[in-house]
Design a protein around this motif. Structure first.
Motif, PDB file in Angstrom:
ATOM      1  N   LYS A  33      29.100  -9.479  56.442  1.00  0.00           N
ATOM      2  CA  LYS A  33      30.000 -10.578  56.076  1.00  0.00           C
ATOM      3  C   LYS A  33      30.417 -10.493  54.619  1.00  0.00           C
ATOM      4  O   LYS A  33      31.580 -10.716  54.269  1.00  0.00           O
ATOM      5  CB  LYS A  33      29.314 -11.919  56.345  1.00  0.00           C
ATOM      6  N   LYS A  34      29.443 -10.175  53.744  1.00  0.00           N
ATOM      7  CA  LYS A  34      29.754 -10.090  52.315  1.00  0.00           C
ATOM      8  C   LYS A  34      30.713  -8.940  52.021  1.00  0.00           C
ATOM      9  O   LYS A  34      31.601  -9.067  51.165  1.00  0.00           O
ATOM     10  CB  LYS A  34      28.463  -9.928  51.516  1.00  0.00           C
ATOM     11  N   ILE A  35      30.544  -7.826  52.720  1.00  0.00           N
ATOM     12  CA  ILE A  35      31.465  -6.693  52.543  1.00  0.00           C
ATOM     13  C   ILE A  35      32.872  -7.092  52.981  1.00  0.00           C
ATOM     14  O   ILE A  35      33.867  -6.774  52.320  1.00  0.00           O
ATOM     15  CB  ILE A  35      30.968  -5.467  53.331  1.00  0.00           C
ATOM     16  N   GLN A  36      32.962  -7.807  54.101  1.00  0.00           N
ATOM     17  CA  GLN A  36      34.256  -8.255  54.603  1.00  0.00           C
ATOM     18  C   GLN A  36      34.907  -9.233  53.627  1.00  0.00           C
ATOM     19  O   GLN A  36      36.106  -9.154  53.350  1.00  0.00           O
ATOM     20  CB  GLN A  36      34.091  -8.908  55.973  1.00  0.00           C
ATOM     21  N   ILE A  37      34.102 -10.165  53.092  1.00  0.00           N
ATOM     22  CA  ILE A  37      34.626 -11.132  52.127  1.00  0.00           C
ATOM     23  C   ILE A  37      35.119 -10.416  50.865  1.00  0.00           C
ATOM     24  O   ILE A  37      36.191 -10.725  50.329  1.00  0.00           O
ATOM     25  CB  ILE A  37      33.554 -12.176  51.765  1.00  0.00           C
TER      26      ILE A  37
END
Length: 303
Positions: A172-176
């Motif tokens: 999720k953090k990579i996507q954000i």
């Protein structure tokens, strides 16, 4: 009537032999008109215009260079991110691996047998002899971090798969991070374009007002519209190009800092990143300058 006149004009023009020396003289005259327009604007005004545009393009160039590095960091984190697929005891690992390889966005699949995993665990924890409770595990890597959820959903439905695990929060953090980088670059480009075109528009408007009588005389003499427009477009492109060249200079300092950061985190530097930023700056600065001139001409000059 106008269409027939234009058609006649084009027909006559085709039959007029081209005089290349005359064409060169016209090109030279247009270039000199551009130089004269720049000089008429005044050195102080020119310096203010170029400095302001250079500051805008510098901000864009620095953010663009940071974006390339952030994209590389996100890609490297995505490459490290793995999906752990735990198989049922009755499943044939080779068959499941073959099916997973056919899933879209799957980059690689590696088998960790339950025997190998159990031996490593016993060695690390110093366990005594006991029955092996671990299942056969497949390590799946995807081509893009944002494809992780899609791949997981596809693998879950396969026969022989008991459970799936992956670093959901990291994904999720990579996507954000990726979304923030893309959104930021979009707004930076939009703001840079708006400010640059506004500056060029005001400058060309002043030039048009200063040459109002001269342009009116040329129009009465039947001078081509493009003969009047092109010097102004070249002037805007000149401002954009010179500002881009100046904006390239601070990038050397930024490049050095980013190289040190990549070395510290052991992540490779993006290939040709500096060259890509420089070429993009030159193209954007020159094109924005020319586009600002064209927009100003259409707005303030009726030819």
């Amino acid at each position: 009537m106008d269409n027939s006149r234009q058609q006649l004009k084009r027909t006559v023009k085709k039959h007029i032999p081209k005089d290349w020396l005359c064409e060169l003289r016209i090109a030279y005259r247009i270039l000199m008109e551009s130089v004269n327009d720049i000089l008429r604007t005044g050195w102080v005004t020119n310096i203010i215009i170029i400095t302001t545009m250079a500051a805008i393009l510098t901000i864009f160039g620095v953010l663009f260079r940071f974006t390339l590095s952030l994209s590389t960091f996100a890609a490297e984190l995505g490459n490290v991110l793995e999906i752990s697929v735990y198989l049922r005891s009755s499943a044939a690992p080779d068959n499941v691996m073959d099916r997973i390889r056919t899933v879209k966005h799957v980059k690689s699949v590696k088998l960790i047998s339950k025997t190998e995993a159990w031996n490593n665990l016993r060695k690390d924890l110093g366990l005594h002899d006991m029955d092996n409770p671990l299942p056969d595990t497949l390590r799946v890597r995807v081509d893009k971090p944002e494809s992780t959820v899609e791949v997981c959903n596809s693998i879950k439905q396969m026969a022989g798969v008991e459970d799936i695990g992956y670093a959901k929060e990291l994904a999720k953090k990579i996507q954000i991070l990726t979304d923030v980088v893309r959104t930021t670059m979009f707004f930076v480009v939009a703001i840079s374009a708006a400010l640059t075109i506004t500056i060029i528009n005001n400058t060309i408007r002043l030039v048009i007002q200063a040459r109002k009588d001269e342009i009116e005389i040329m129009r009465l003499m039947g001078v081509s519209n493009w003969y009047i427009k092109i010097p102004l477009v070249i002037q805007g492109a000149f401002y954009g190009f010179i500002s881009s060249v100046i904006a390239v200079l601070p990038l050397n300092c930024v490049q050095g800092l980013l190289i040190q950061m990549h070395k510290f985190f052991l992540i490779p530097v993006p290939v040709f990143a500096q060259n890509i930023v420089i070429i993009t700056l030159l193209l954007i600065g020159t094109s924005f300058g020319a586009c600002g001139s064209l927009w100003s001409i259409k707005k303030h000059l009726q030819v």
